[in-house]
Design an enzyme around this catalytic site. Sequence first.
Site, PDB file in Angstrom:
ATOM      1  CG  HIS A   1       7.018   5.081   1.151  1.00 33.53           C
ATOM      2  ND1 HIS A   1       6.557   6.174   1.853  1.00 33.53           N
ATOM      3  CD2 HIS A   1       7.048   4.043   2.028  1.00 33.53           C
ATOM      4  CE1 HIS A   1       6.336   5.809   3.111  1.00 33.53           C
ATOM      5  NE2 HIS A   1       6.611   4.531   3.246  1.00 33.53           N
TER       6      HIS A   1
ATOM      7  CG  HIS B   1      -0.059   0.009   2.512  1.00 31.70           C
ATOM      8  ND1 HIS B   1       0.486  -1.151   3.024  1.00 31.70           N
ATOM      9  CD2 HIS B   1       0.347   1.018   3.310  1.00 31.70           C
ATOM     10  CE1 HIS B   1       1.182  -0.853   4.099  1.00 31.70           C
ATOM     11  NE2 HIS B   1       1.129   0.457   4.308  1.00 31.70           N
TER      12      HIS B   1
END
Lengths: 173, 173
Positions: free
Chosen positions: B115, B34
């Site tokens: 990220h 995620h």
Amino acid sequence: MKYGIVIFPSKRIQDFANSYRKRYDSHYALIPPHITLKYPFEADEEKLKAMAKELHRIAAKTPPIPIKVTKFSSFYPTSNVIYLKVEPNDVLERLHEQLHSGLFSGQPEFVFVPHITIGRDLPSGEYADVYSQLKLQDVHFEETVDRFHLLYQLDNGSWTVYETFIVGGKETV
Amino acid sequence: MKYGIVIFPSKRIQDFANSYRKRYDSHYALIPPHITLKYPFEADEEKLKAMAKELHRIAAKTPPIPIKVTKFSSFYPTSNVIYLKVEPNDVLERLHEQLHSGLFSGQPEFVFVPHITIGRDLPSGEYADVYSQLKLQDVHFEETVDRFHLLYQLDNGSWTVYETFIVGGKETV
């Protein structure tokens, strides 16, 4: 891609289930505790969009879903699966039926026995030991849930949520 | 209860990330790959309903979200976290900002560096070995995602999806 449709019960039921799943369920790390409404099925990107739309339509017409957990049970001798029994009710039955007709056609593989799996893939000896203890335990949870989820499976066997469907026409758009 | 807000990238990016997370990420079994939009925060049942409503409002005004993954990177020396770098863009920035103001007030803990974590909690020696290999690898994914998710944390540290929010006013109710 492979999809499935489930209900996640409340955090307190999930935490209770996980306290057993941690030791007894080989799928513990692949998906949170859940009630399966539709077992894994294949669909492509195009069908997916149509399905999501249809699931919103079904959800809008579904009332809040009563969840009553009453005991530990097992699918033995069919399988060594141990589960928390969720009492059948009209809302669950109707939802399950709609997820196996029309766009979601195809007979269900099994009679619908709503449940939350807490043990599977146990060797017979361990299964018998564990189940003989658990079936004596008192369990009682009663709640109402207002949503179900469409999930897809990753290559490692784990499941990611694709979309949430809120029942009772309560979508807050 | 503890909540968080994330984007799940496509299955192909999740599968790619998991091929590394399996070996290097201690959170591998707790949540699918995620992009964190808002780090874990506390909220009660009442605040939750208001938040869900606000998230639908924010989502309706958010265009599709470009996700461009360009390389492996690391937060060293701040931490030994290794991640897939997601190029910042206006849509992500704006979404992040909205999730840290108004009802979601509170300064973000860190500057927003979008990220996908693929390694954490590695001993320094192993971290250095792994990262020196990974940073030489070519990575390129480009896609657009149309949804983000509000999650809650169970007692075992894993995360369950509470609700999906579809961006671009595309909700199919």
